[in-house]
Write a protein that holds these residues in place. Structure first.
Motif, PDB file in Angstrom:
ATOM      1  N   GLU A   1      -3.774  -2.524   9.716  1.00  0.00           N
ATOM      2  CA  GLU A   1      -3.715  -1.245  10.437  1.00  0.00           C
ATOM      3  C   GLU A   1      -2.522  -0.413   9.962  1.00  0.00           C
ATOM      4  O   GLU A   1      -2.595   0.821   9.912  1.00  0.00           O
ATOM      5  CB  GLU A   1      -3.616  -1.489  11.940  1.00  0.00           C
ATOM      6  CG  GLU A   1      -3.696  -0.227  12.768  1.00  0.00           C
ATOM      7  CD  GLU A   1      -3.695  -0.510  14.262  1.00  0.00           C
ATOM      8  OE1 GLU A   1      -3.042   0.251  14.986  1.00  0.00           O
ATOM      9  OE2 GLU A   1      -4.347  -1.485  14.690  1.00  0.00           O
ATOM     10  N   ALA A   2      -1.445  -1.073   9.567  1.00  0.00           N
ATOM     11  CA  ALA A   2      -0.260  -0.369   9.066  1.00  0.00           C
ATOM     12  C   ALA A   2      -0.434   0.073   7.617  1.00  0.00           C
ATOM     13  O   ALA A   2       0.385   0.840   7.108  1.00  0.00           O
ATOM     14  CB  ALA A   2       0.977  -1.265   9.200  1.00  0.00           C
ATOM     15  N   GLY A   3      -1.467  -0.445   6.940  1.00  0.00           N
ATOM     16  CA  GLY A   3      -1.740  -0.016   5.570  1.00  0.00           C
ATOM     17  C   GLY A   3      -1.548  -1.091   4.516  1.00  0.00           C
ATOM     18  O   GLY A   3      -1.647  -0.813   3.327  1.00  0.00           O
TER      19      GLY A   3
ATOM     20  N   LYS B   1       5.538   1.943   7.219  1.00  0.00           N
ATOM     21  CA  LYS B   1       4.738   1.460   8.348  1.00  0.00           C
ATOM     22  C   LYS B   1       4.555  -0.051   8.269  1.00  0.00           C
ATOM     23  O   LYS B   1       4.599  -0.746   9.287  1.00  0.00           O
ATOM     24  CB  LYS B   1       3.375   2.146   8.373  1.00  0.00           C
ATOM     25  CG  LYS B   1       3.416   3.580   8.824  1.00  0.00           C
ATOM     26  CD  LYS B   1       2.007   4.156   8.880  1.00  0.00           C
ATOM     27  CE  LYS B   1       2.022   5.600   9.297  1.00  0.00           C
ATOM     28  NZ  LYS B   1       0.668   6.174   9.331  1.00  0.00           N
ATOM     29  N   VAL B   2       4.351  -0.557   7.065  1.00  0.00           N
ATOM     30  CA  VAL B   2       4.164  -1.997   6.887  1.00  0.00           C
ATOM     31  C   VAL B   2       5.454  -2.737   7.226  1.00  0.00           C
ATOM     32  O   VAL B   2       5.430  -3.771   7.897  1.00  0.00           O
ATOM     33  CB  VAL B   2       3.686  -2.325   5.454  1.00  0.00           C
ATOM     34  CG1 VAL B   2       3.654  -3.831   5.219  1.00  0.00           C
ATOM     35  CG2 VAL B   2       2.311  -1.711   5.203  1.00  0.00           C
TER      36      VAL B   2
ATOM     37  N   ASP C   1      -2.260  -4.600   2.269  1.00  0.00           N
ATOM     38  CA  ASP C   1      -3.372  -5.390   1.712  1.00  0.00           C
ATOM     39  C   ASP C   1      -3.015  -6.846   2.010  1.00  0.00           C
ATOM     40  O   ASP C   1      -2.008  -7.362   1.507  1.00  0.00           O
ATOM     41  CB  ASP C   1      -3.473  -5.145   0.196  1.00  0.00           C
ATOM     42  CG  ASP C   1      -4.617  -5.917  -0.438  1.00  0.00           C
ATOM     43  OD1 ASP C   1      -5.483  -6.458   0.289  1.00  0.00           O
ATOM     44  OD2 ASP C   1      -4.646  -5.988  -1.685  1.00  0.00           O
TER      45      ASP C   1
ATOM     46  N   GLY D   1       0.821  -1.203   0.000  1.00  0.00           N
ATOM     47  CA  GLY D   1       0.000   0.000   0.000  1.00  0.00           C
ATOM     48  C   GLY D   1       0.852   1.249   0.000  1.00  0.00           C
ATOM     49  O   GLY D   1       2.040   1.224  -0.314  1.00  0.00           O
ATOM     50  N   GLY D   2       0.254   2.357   0.366  1.00  0.00           N
ATOM     51  CA  GLY D   2       0.940   3.642   0.344  1.00  0.00           C
ATOM     52  C   GLY D   2       1.823   3.894   1.542  1.00  0.00           C
ATOM     53  O   GLY D   2       2.582   4.852   1.561  1.00  0.00           O
ATOM     54  N   SER D   3       1.747   3.053   2.556  1.00  0.00           N
ATOM     55  CA  SER D   3       2.524   3.242   3.788  1.00  0.00           C
ATOM     56  C   SER D   3       3.544   2.131   3.952  1.00  0.00           C
ATOM     57  O   SER D   3       3.576   1.431   4.954  1.00  0.00           O
ATOM     58  CB  SER D   3       1.588   3.254   4.997  1.00  0.00           C
ATOM     59  OG  SER D   3       0.606   4.231   4.860  1.00  0.00           O
ATOM     60  N   LYS D   4       4.406   1.983   2.961  1.00  0.00           N
ATOM     61  CA  LYS D   4       5.355   0.871   2.949  1.00  0.00           C
ATOM     62  C   LYS D   4       6.237   0.846   4.196  1.00  0.00           C
ATOM     63  O   LYS D   4       6.491  -0.215   4.762  1.00  0.00           O
ATOM     64  CB  LYS D   4       6.217   0.947   1.688  1.00  0.00           C
ATOM     65  CG  LYS D   4       7.118  -0.239   1.487  1.00  0.00           C
ATOM     66  CD  LYS D   4       7.824  -0.143   0.142  1.00  0.00           C
ATOM     67  CE  LYS D   4       8.737  -1.311  -0.081  1.00  0.00           C
ATOM     68  NZ  LYS D   4       9.423  -1.220  -1.368  1.00  0.00           N
TER      69      LYS D   4
END
Length: 125
Positions: free
Chosen positions: A117-119, A72-73, A121, A67-70
């Motif tokens: 929650e971290a973004g 955070k993931v 999929d 996703g857009g929050s790599k």
């Protein structure tokens, strides 16, 4: 030499981070390369003690996309699996990839919620 049964028992008692380290050490020792392959869960020996025969006893959590929050993931994968930052980033960069295999549905749902929650999929297979 340790019997296969004893090795399996020892592996079952390992934490996820320890298991990841073991897998990496085995890959290095035996010069194995490539992305992890999601394996179909086999039923436990002796079968399931009751329950639904169609439902698998274990599942895999699959990271479909960061996703857009790599970042955070990557941090969530690092914390949830006990990996180092480099290994966490490498795993996320391989998406789609099985993050954790052969786990209970409850554990899979918990891991999924942390990563979503971290973004990320996430899918459970």
């Amino acid at each position: 030499m340790m019997s296969t049964e004893k090795m399996i028992e020892a592996i079952e008692k390992m934490k996820v981070g320890e298991l990841v380290e073991l897998v990496e050490a085995l890959k290095e020792k035996f010069n194995v390369q490539g992305a992890p392959v999601a394996m179909a869960a086999a039923p436990a020996a002796g079968g399931d003690a009751g329950g639904d025969d169609d439902a698998p006893s274990t599942v895999s959590v699959v990271l479909k996309d960061a996703g857009g929050s790599k970042i955070k993931v990557i941090k969530a994968v690092k914390a949830a699996l006990g990996l180092g930052l480099k290994d966490s980033k490498a795993l996320v960069d391989q998406a789609p990839v099985a993050v954790k295999e052969g786990i209970s549905e409850k554990e899979a749902e918990e891991l999924k919620s942390v990563l979503v929650e971290a973004g990320a999929d996430i899918g459970i297979e």
